[in-house]
Design a protein around this motif. Structure first.
Motif, PDB file in Angstrom:
ATOM      1  N   GLN A  76       0.821  -1.206   0.000  1.00  0.00           N
ATOM      2  CA  GLN A  76       0.000   0.000   0.000  1.00  0.00           C
ATOM      3  C   GLN A  76       0.859   1.263   0.000  1.00  0.00           C
ATOM      4  O   GLN A  76       0.526   2.237  -0.666  1.00  0.00           O
ATOM      5  CB  GLN A  76      -0.968   0.030   1.182  1.00  0.00           C
ATOM      6  CG  GLN A  76      -1.926   1.215   1.087  1.00  0.00           C
ATOM      7  CD  GLN A  76      -2.814   1.390   2.290  1.00  0.00           C
ATOM      8  OE1 GLN A  76      -2.515   0.882   3.380  1.00  0.00           O
ATOM      9  NE2 GLN A  76      -3.888   2.128   2.118  1.00  0.00           N
ATOM     10  N   VAL A  77       1.956   1.264   0.736  1.00  0.00           N
ATOM     11  CA  VAL A  77       2.846   2.426   0.738  1.00  0.00           C
ATOM     12  C   VAL A  77       3.302   2.719  -0.691  1.00  0.00           C
ATOM     13  O   VAL A  77       3.258   3.866  -1.152  1.00  0.00           O
ATOM     14  CB  VAL A  77       4.051   2.208   1.687  1.00  0.00           C
ATOM     15  CG1 VAL A  77       5.140   3.248   1.447  1.00  0.00           C
ATOM     16  CG2 VAL A  77       3.595   2.238   3.135  1.00  0.00           C
ATOM     17  N   ARG A  78       3.722   1.689  -1.404  1.00  0.00           N
ATOM     18  CA  ARG A  78       4.163   1.883  -2.801  1.00  0.00           C
ATOM     19  C   ARG A  78       3.008   2.315  -3.690  1.00  0.00           C
ATOM     20  O   ARG A  78       3.181   3.168  -4.564  1.00  0.00           O
ATOM     21  CB  ARG A  78       4.799   0.605  -3.324  1.00  0.00           C
ATOM     22  CG  ARG A  78       6.146   0.311  -2.706  1.00  0.00           C
ATOM     23  CD  ARG A  78       6.808  -0.897  -3.374  1.00  0.00           C
ATOM     24  NE  ARG A  78       7.868  -1.407  -2.537  1.00  0.00           N
ATOM     25  CZ  ARG A  78       7.811  -2.557  -1.869  1.00  0.00           C
ATOM     26  NH1 ARG A  78       6.751  -3.330  -1.945  1.00  0.00           N
ATOM     27  NH2 ARG A  78       8.820  -2.938  -1.129  1.00  0.00           N
ATOM     28  N   ALA A  79       1.823   1.743  -3.485  1.00  0.00           N
ATOM     29  CA  ALA A  79       0.658   2.114  -4.296  1.00  0.00           C
ATOM     30  C   ALA A  79       0.267   3.567  -4.065  1.00  0.00           C
ATOM     31  O   ALA A  79      -0.054   4.299  -5.006  1.00  0.00           O
ATOM     32  CB  ALA A  79      -0.522   1.187  -3.998  1.00  0.00           C
ATOM     33  N   GLY A 101      13.387   5.671  -0.749  1.00  0.00           N
ATOM     34  CA  GLY A 101      12.726   4.620   0.003  1.00  0.00           C
ATOM     35  C   GLY A 101      11.685   3.798  -0.727  1.00  0.00           C
ATOM     36  O   GLY A 101      11.040   2.956  -0.107  1.00  0.00           O
ATOM     37  N   LYS A 102      11.525   4.007  -2.016  1.00  0.00           N
ATOM     38  CA  LYS A 102      10.457   3.297  -2.716  1.00  0.00           C
ATOM     39  C   LYS A 102      10.702   1.791  -2.774  1.00  0.00           C
ATOM     40  O   LYS A 102       9.770   0.998  -2.625  1.00  0.00           O
ATOM     41  CB  LYS A 102      10.291   3.865  -4.126  1.00  0.00           C
ATOM     42  CG  LYS A 102       8.982   3.528  -4.751  1.00  0.00           C
ATOM     43  CD  LYS A 102       8.751   4.377  -5.975  1.00  0.00           C
ATOM     44  CE  LYS A 102       7.410   4.126  -6.553  1.00  0.00           C
ATOM     45  NZ  LYS A 102       7.201   4.888  -7.775  1.00  0.00           N
ATOM     46  N   ASN A 106       8.944   1.104   3.329  1.00  0.00           N
ATOM     47  CA  ASN A 106       8.592   1.486   4.694  1.00  0.00           C
ATOM     48  C   ASN A 106       8.289   2.975   4.800  1.00  0.00           C
ATOM     49  O   ASN A 106       7.437   3.378   5.587  1.00  0.00           O
ATOM     50  CB  ASN A 106       9.735   1.167   5.664  1.00  0.00           C
ATOM     51  CG  ASN A 106       9.933  -0.316   5.835  1.00  0.00           C
ATOM     52  OD1 ASN A 106       8.979  -1.076   5.803  1.00  0.00           O
ATOM     53  ND2 ASN A 106      11.163  -0.724   5.992  1.00  0.00           N
ATOM     54  N   TRP A 107       9.027   3.766   4.054  1.00  0.00           N
ATOM     55  CA  TRP A 107       8.871   5.224   4.084  1.00  0.00           C
ATOM     56  C   TRP A 107       9.319   5.740   2.728  1.00  0.00           C
ATOM     57  O   TRP A 107      10.493   5.705   2.390  1.00  0.00           O
ATOM     58  CB  TRP A 107       9.727   5.807   5.188  1.00  0.00           C
ATOM     59  CG  TRP A 107       9.703   7.302   5.339  1.00  0.00           C
ATOM     60  CD1 TRP A 107       9.094   8.229   4.532  1.00  0.00           C
ATOM     61  CD2 TRP A 107      10.325   8.046   6.376  1.00  0.00           C
ATOM     62  NE1 TRP A 107       9.296   9.492   5.004  1.00  0.00           N
ATOM     63  CE2 TRP A 107      10.061   9.407   6.143  1.00  0.00           C
ATOM     64  CE3 TRP A 107      11.092   7.697   7.473  1.00  0.00           C
ATOM     65  CZ2 TRP A 107      10.525  10.422   6.977  1.00  0.00           C
ATOM     66  CZ3 TRP A 107      11.553   8.704   8.291  1.00  0.00           C
ATOM     67  CH2 TRP A 107      11.266  10.050   8.053  1.00  0.00           C
ATOM     68  N   VAL A 108       8.361   6.177   1.940  1.00  0.00           N
ATOM     69  CA  VAL A 108       8.679   6.753   0.632  1.00  0.00           C
ATOM     70  C   VAL A 108       8.605   8.257   0.763  1.00  0.00           C
ATOM     71  O   VAL A 108       7.637   8.796   1.310  1.00  0.00           O
ATOM     72  CB  VAL A 108       7.709   6.252  -0.468  1.00  0.00           C
ATOM     73  CG1 VAL A 108       8.027   6.910  -1.798  1.00  0.00           C
ATOM     74  CG2 VAL A 108       7.766   4.739  -0.585  1.00  0.00           C
ATOM     75  N   LEU A 109       9.637   8.918   0.283  1.00  0.00           N
ATOM     76  CA  LEU A 109       9.697  10.370   0.323  1.00  0.00           C
ATOM     77  C   LEU A 109       9.806  10.891  -1.098  1.00  0.00           C
ATOM     78  O   LEU A 109      10.652  10.440  -1.869  1.00  0.00           O
ATOM     79  CB  LEU A 109      10.921  10.821   1.134  1.00  0.00           C
ATOM     80  CG  LEU A 109      11.084  12.328   1.277  1.00  0.00           C
ATOM     81  CD1 LEU A 109      11.572  12.662   2.670  1.00  0.00           C
ATOM     82  CD2 LEU A 109      12.031  12.889   0.251  1.00  0.00           C
ATOM     83  N   TYR A 110       8.908  11.809  -1.452  1.00  0.00           N
ATOM     84  CA  TYR A 110       8.982  12.520  -2.724  1.00  0.00           C
ATOM     85  C   TYR A 110       9.338  13.965  -2.424  1.00  0.00           C
ATOM     86  O   TYR A 110       8.640  14.636  -1.667  1.00  0.00           O
ATOM     87  CB  TYR A 110       7.643  12.503  -3.461  1.00  0.00           C
ATOM     88  CG  TYR A 110       7.321  11.202  -4.150  1.00  0.00           C
ATOM     89  CD1 TYR A 110       8.204  10.636  -5.054  1.00  0.00           C
ATOM     90  CD2 TYR A 110       6.125  10.560  -3.921  1.00  0.00           C
ATOM     91  CE1 TYR A 110       7.901   9.450  -5.699  1.00  0.00           C
ATOM     92  CE2 TYR A 110       5.810   9.383  -4.562  1.00  0.00           C
ATOM     93  CZ  TYR A 110       6.703   8.840  -5.457  1.00  0.00           C
ATOM     94  OH  TYR A 110       6.397   7.670  -6.099  1.00  0.00           O
ATOM     95  N   MET A 121       4.884   3.684   6.789  1.00  0.00           N
ATOM     96  CA  MET A 121       4.234   2.614   7.533  1.00  0.00           C
ATOM     97  C   MET A 121       3.935   3.143   8.939  1.00  0.00           C
ATOM     98  O   MET A 121       4.605   4.068   9.412  1.00  0.00           O
ATOM     99  CB  MET A 121       5.158   1.397   7.633  1.00  0.00           C
ATOM    100  CG  MET A 121       5.397   0.685   6.310  1.00  0.00           C
ATOM    101  SD  MET A 121       4.040  -0.389   5.856  1.00  0.00           S
ATOM    102  CE  MET A 121       4.266  -1.715   7.035  1.00  0.00           C
ATOM    103  N   PRO A 122       2.942   2.595   9.629  1.00  0.00           N
ATOM    104  CA  PRO A 122       2.572   3.105  10.959  1.00  0.00           C
ATOM    105  C   PRO A 122       3.732   3.138  11.957  1.00  0.00           C
ATOM    106  O   PRO A 122       3.867   4.102  12.717  1.00  0.00           O
ATOM    107  CB  PRO A 122       1.482   2.142  11.421  1.00  0.00           C
ATOM    108  CG  PRO A 122       0.894   1.593  10.170  1.00  0.00           C
ATOM    109  CD  PRO A 122       2.033   1.526   9.185  1.00  0.00           C
ATOM    110  N   LYS A 123       4.558   2.123  11.967  1.00  0.00           N
ATOM    111  CA  LYS A 123       5.659   2.069  12.927  1.00  0.00           C
ATOM    112  C   LYS A 123       6.651   3.222  12.700  1.00  0.00           C
ATOM    113  O   LYS A 123       7.081   3.876  13.649  1.00  0.00           O
ATOM    114  CB  LYS A 123       6.375   0.718  12.811  1.00  0.00           C
ATOM    115  CG  LYS A 123       7.310   0.411  13.927  1.00  0.00           C
ATOM    116  CD  LYS A 123       7.821  -1.021  13.794  1.00  0.00           C
ATOM    117  CE  LYS A 123       8.432  -1.476  15.092  1.00  0.00           C
ATOM    118  NZ  LYS A 123       8.776  -2.885  15.068  1.00  0.00           N
TER     119      LYS A 123
END
Length: 145
Positions: A76-79, A101-102, A106-110, A121-123
């Motif tokens: 879902q993070v990637r989507a 991070g893609k 876990n954490w994608v930054l644009y 991600m929640p964590k």
């Protein structure tokens, strides 16, 4: 994150729905704000959680806005990240200056220069707690039309 910091900096979020929305504090000439709200709408379309827009322009030179969202799985993070990138490219003809991070998911930054989008991600979101770190930034509210 410790319970102490959660008490002092509770997470607040605003819901974005799939329907078109109108920013209550949006200057229609502000391209950065349009990009931030476009990212929030794209995240909402992919069912991201806890979508928050922070106007950091008055407290930092890093960017004008941060958009922070949660994805509940790496897929879902990637989507969510892909949806944001596609919508901004299609609607605003902008591509990120940098993507981080893609592949991990876990954490994608644009980094769009004036707007930085975080899909976490929640964590990771709880641990880094960007809303608390940037607690002195203005939260931008938006409502559905």
């Amino acid at each position: 994150m410790s319970d102490y910091s959660q008490e002092n900096f509770p997470l607040r979020s605003v819901a974005v729905t799939n329907s078109p929305f109108k920013a209550t504090q949006l200057n229609s000439d502000d391209a950065s704000a349009r990009l931030a709200f476009s990212a929030a709408e794209a995240a909402s379309d992919r069912k991201a959680g806890d979508i928050v827009i922070l106007r950091v322009a008055d407290v930092s030179y890093i960017a004008d806005y941060f958009v922070v969202t949660t994805g509940f799985s790496r897929v879902q993070v990637r989507a969510v990240a892909d949806a944001i990138e596609d919508k901004i490219k299609e609607d605003l003809q902008r591509v990120p200056l940098r993507i981080e991070g893609k592949s991990e998911g876990n954490w994608v930054l644009y980094d769009y220069g004036d707007v930085i989008v975080h899909v976490m991600m929640p964590k990771e979101r709880e641990f880094y707690n960007l809303e608390a770190f940037w607690g002195h930034a203005e939260r931008i509210d938006f409502t559905n039309e």
